[in-house]
Each structure stands twice: as C-alpha cells, then as structure tokens.
Scaffold this motif. Structure first.
Motif, PDB file in Angstrom:
ATOM      1  N   ALA A  26     -18.413  -2.319  54.283  1.00 35.46           N
ATOM      2  CA  ALA A  26     -17.734  -1.109  54.769  1.00 35.46           C
ATOM      3  C   ALA A  26     -16.322  -1.120  54.212  1.00 35.46           C
ATOM      4  N   GLY A  27     -15.408  -1.841  54.886  1.00 39.79           N
ATOM      5  CA  GLY A  27     -14.054  -1.969  54.341  1.00 39.79           C
ATOM      6  C   GLY A  27     -14.009  -2.873  53.127  1.00 39.79           C
ATOM      7  N   GLY A  28     -14.827  -3.914  53.139  1.00 30.86           N
ATOM      8  CA  GLY A  28     -14.871  -4.832  51.998  1.00 30.86           C
ATOM      9  C   GLY A  28     -13.714  -5.802  51.928  1.00 30.86           C
ATOM     10  N   THR A  29     -12.888  -5.874  52.984  1.00 29.37           N
ATOM     11  CA  THR A  29     -11.689  -6.707  52.909  1.00 29.37           C
ATOM     12  C   THR A  29     -12.002  -8.200  52.908  1.00 29.37           C
ATOM     13  N   VAL A  70     -14.706   1.610  62.477  1.00 31.15           N
ATOM     14  CA  VAL A  70     -13.416   2.226  62.831  1.00 31.15           C
ATOM     15  C   VAL A  70     -12.294   1.324  62.324  1.00 31.15           C
ATOM     16  N   PRO A  71     -11.410   1.825  61.470  1.00 33.09           N
ATOM     17  CA  PRO A  71     -10.377   0.954  60.889  1.00 33.09           C
ATOM     18  C   PRO A  71      -9.289   0.590  61.894  1.00 33.09           C
ATOM     19  N   ALA A  89      -3.023  -6.907  68.088  1.00 33.72           N
ATOM     20  CA  ALA A  89      -3.638  -7.755  67.067  1.00 33.72           C
ATOM     21  C   ALA A  89      -3.824  -6.988  65.764  1.00 33.72           C
ATOM     22  N   SER A  90      -4.197  -5.710  65.872  1.00 38.27           N
ATOM     23  CA  SER A  90      -4.427  -4.893  64.676  1.00 38.27           C
ATOM     24  C   SER A  90      -3.157  -4.735  63.857  1.00 38.27           C
ATOM     25  N   HIS A  91      -2.007  -4.714  64.512  1.00 35.44           N
ATOM     26  CA  HIS A  91      -0.732  -4.596  63.805  1.00 35.44           C
ATOM     27  C   HIS A  91      -0.500  -5.771  62.858  1.00 35.44           C
ATOM     28  N   ILE A  98      -4.924  -2.671  53.951  1.00 38.87           N
ATOM     29  CA  ILE A  98      -6.002  -3.440  54.563  1.00 38.87           C
ATOM     30  C   ILE A  98      -6.341  -2.870  55.935  1.00 38.87           C
ATOM     31  N   ARG A  99      -5.322  -2.488  56.704  1.00 43.54           N
ATOM     32  CA  ARG A  99      -5.572  -1.921  58.029  1.00 43.54           C
ATOM     33  C   ARG A  99      -6.287  -0.578  57.943  1.00 43.54           C
TER      34      ARG A  99
END
Length: 293
Positions: A26-29, A70-71, A89-91, A98-99
């Motif tokens: 999805a994001g692939g990060t 959901v990013p 944590a998301s911050h 990346i976020r």
C-alpha cells in the motif's frame, strides 16, 4: 516477480487465496526498502492502492474503525481527539512524505518491534480485523504479534482494518532516538488512562522481541490510584508510586544490545519514559477534573 493489482477488496482476497505468498503493498514504506536492499524477493507483489475501502475510517460510539491503508497524516489531521496517543505517535513517523504514505495497517503487517504505532495501539486497546475468502476474524493487538517481524495472520489473510477504543482519558507517547522523527526508535512507550474503567494501559516498543504491555506495572498503578482515591480527587500519586511504576515497566522489558543502544540503556530509558508520561497524563487528567468539577 509478478505484480497483482486488484480493484476491489474481494479481488484482493481472491488473489491472496490463489497466491498465499503474495506480499501486500500500500504505502510501501517498509516493503519497498526491503526489496530495494534485496532483503526480500517475493514471487508476487500485490498493490492495494486501488482498494478504496482500505482508506476509509469510521468513528463509532466506542471505537474508531481505521482502514488498513489510512495514512498517518489523516490520523494526525482528523482523529487526534479520538485517538490522541496514536496521533502523537504518528507525528514521529518519518518525514511528511512517509506520513502521507505509511499506515497503521502496514506497521502491523511488518510487525517490527520498533514500529511507532504499536505502543499507542496497545495502550489504547485495539483489535485487528483480518479477512480471507474463508471469513473474518478479530485478534486483540496483544495476540497479533508473535515474534520479531512475525504476526498471527494466516497465509491467505489480509488486514482490512484496526478497531481502536476512543480515548476516555489522557494518552501519551514517548520515543527515544537520535532525533524526534525520521529515525527508528531505540525504545518507545505509550500510556493511556481509562477513567471510565479506572484502569491504566501501557505499550512498550523496541524493548523486547515483540511490542508488549507492562501488565504488572498497570496492575500496580491501577491499584495505587484506586486505593489512594486519586481518580476522585485528581491528586497526583506519590513519588514512590511513580518510581515503582517506572521500575515495573523497566522490568517488563526483554531488550537486546544492538547498534542503536544497549539492553541496559533501553531498560533505563523505558523507566524514565514511564515516569515522565505518567506525570504528563496525570497532569492532564487533574486539569480536566478541575475544569469539570
């Protein structure tokens, strides 16, 4: 490597059933880094970016249903009130780019002990919604992690969503690293106060083979707050209580020595974070109690 591009969730489940070794993307990060460094070479790569259901969320009466893709940016912008610990944590996750791509579902799928969302999910209380062509099942987040970068998904299952309890009290997240973001955590700590049930939940990251809760510390602090009448009064617990809570959190760790930090340092840092986050969360709880009195 064969590239699969399902358009719907049903197509994705069918493709996963036909190719159980297919790696979701999805994001692939995380996935693309492993592929680029030749740490992983899957036979099939499944692109989920066209499955729009995975990018949706729903705020219910008691929980938030967060689609797997959901990013982090959306959590920060739209769900900070309902999921404050996860938003904090998301911050700290990577850079803005990346976020914008990374997600909690991807973090869970990778199951790295250092994943930034894990302590917040453990502290808040979450369930993983896993699905295959055989049906749907729900796994508590504690049971989802089975080892270093291993999870409880069956070969034909995909993560569809995460169900996270809405905050009923203050939550905090703390992370030790060489800088605040764009860095893998040396260790991380999440704490949530749950006044409605008069309980405390914790989450430890990068401090053991899997993310985990410090259950003995939770039980001790919960009993101390109840016996001291702190929930009613808002008075802070005694320094001795905070110290013992920190010691029990350190004792829950089972860390390793690596290039980012020693086991002894991780234990020490978790204790410091536990004591500090307790001060922050209780300060917020006491302030709210005073306003509402």
């Amino acid at each position: 490597m064969e590239f699969l591009r399902p358009r719907t969730w049903e197509e994705a489940l069918a493709a996963k059933a036909e190719h159980p070794s297919a790696v979701p993307l999805a994001g692939g990060t995380d996935v693309m880094v492993e592929i680029n460094f030749d740490h992983r070479r899957p036979t099939h790569l499944m692109d989920l970016n066209r499955v729009r259901d995975l990018y949706e969320w729903e705020v219910g009466e008691e929980t938030v249903r967060l689609g797997a893709s959901v990013p982090y940016t959306k959590i920060i912008e739209c769900l900070a009130a309902e999921l404050p610990g996860l938003a904090l944590a998301s911050h700290t996750v990577g850079s803005p780019q990346i976020r914008n791509r990374g997600s909690v579902g991807g973090n869970l799928g990778a199951a790295s002990p250092a994943g930034d969302s894990h302590p917040a999910l453990l502290a808040a209380g979450a369930e993983v919604e896993a699905e295959s062509v055989r049906g749907t099942r729900f796994l508590s987040v504690e049971d989802f992690y089975t080892g270093v970068k291993r999870n409880a998904l069956a070969e034909d299952e995909l993560i569809r969503a995460v169900h996270i309890r809405k905050a009923d009290g203050p939550q905090q997240f703390s992370k030790v690293g060489t800088r605040n973001a764009m860095v893998i955590a040396v260790c991380a700590f999440g704490l949530a106060l749950h006044p409605e049930t008069r309980t405390v939940r914790t989450g430890l990251g990068s401090a053991a083979p899997t993310p985990l809760r410090a259950r003995a510390a939770e039980d001790f602090l919960g009993a101390a707050l109840e016996e001291g009448g702190h929930w009613e009064s808002g008075r802070p617990p005694a320094p001795s209580v905070a110290r013992r809570f920190a010691e029990l959190c350190s004792g829950a760790c089972d860390p390793i020595d690596d290039v980012r930090g020693s086991a002894a340092y991780r234990r020490r840092a978790v204790g410091v974070m536990a004591r500090r986050t307790l001060g922050w969360t209780w300060g917020a709880y006491a302030e709210r109690s005073t306003r509402c009195a």
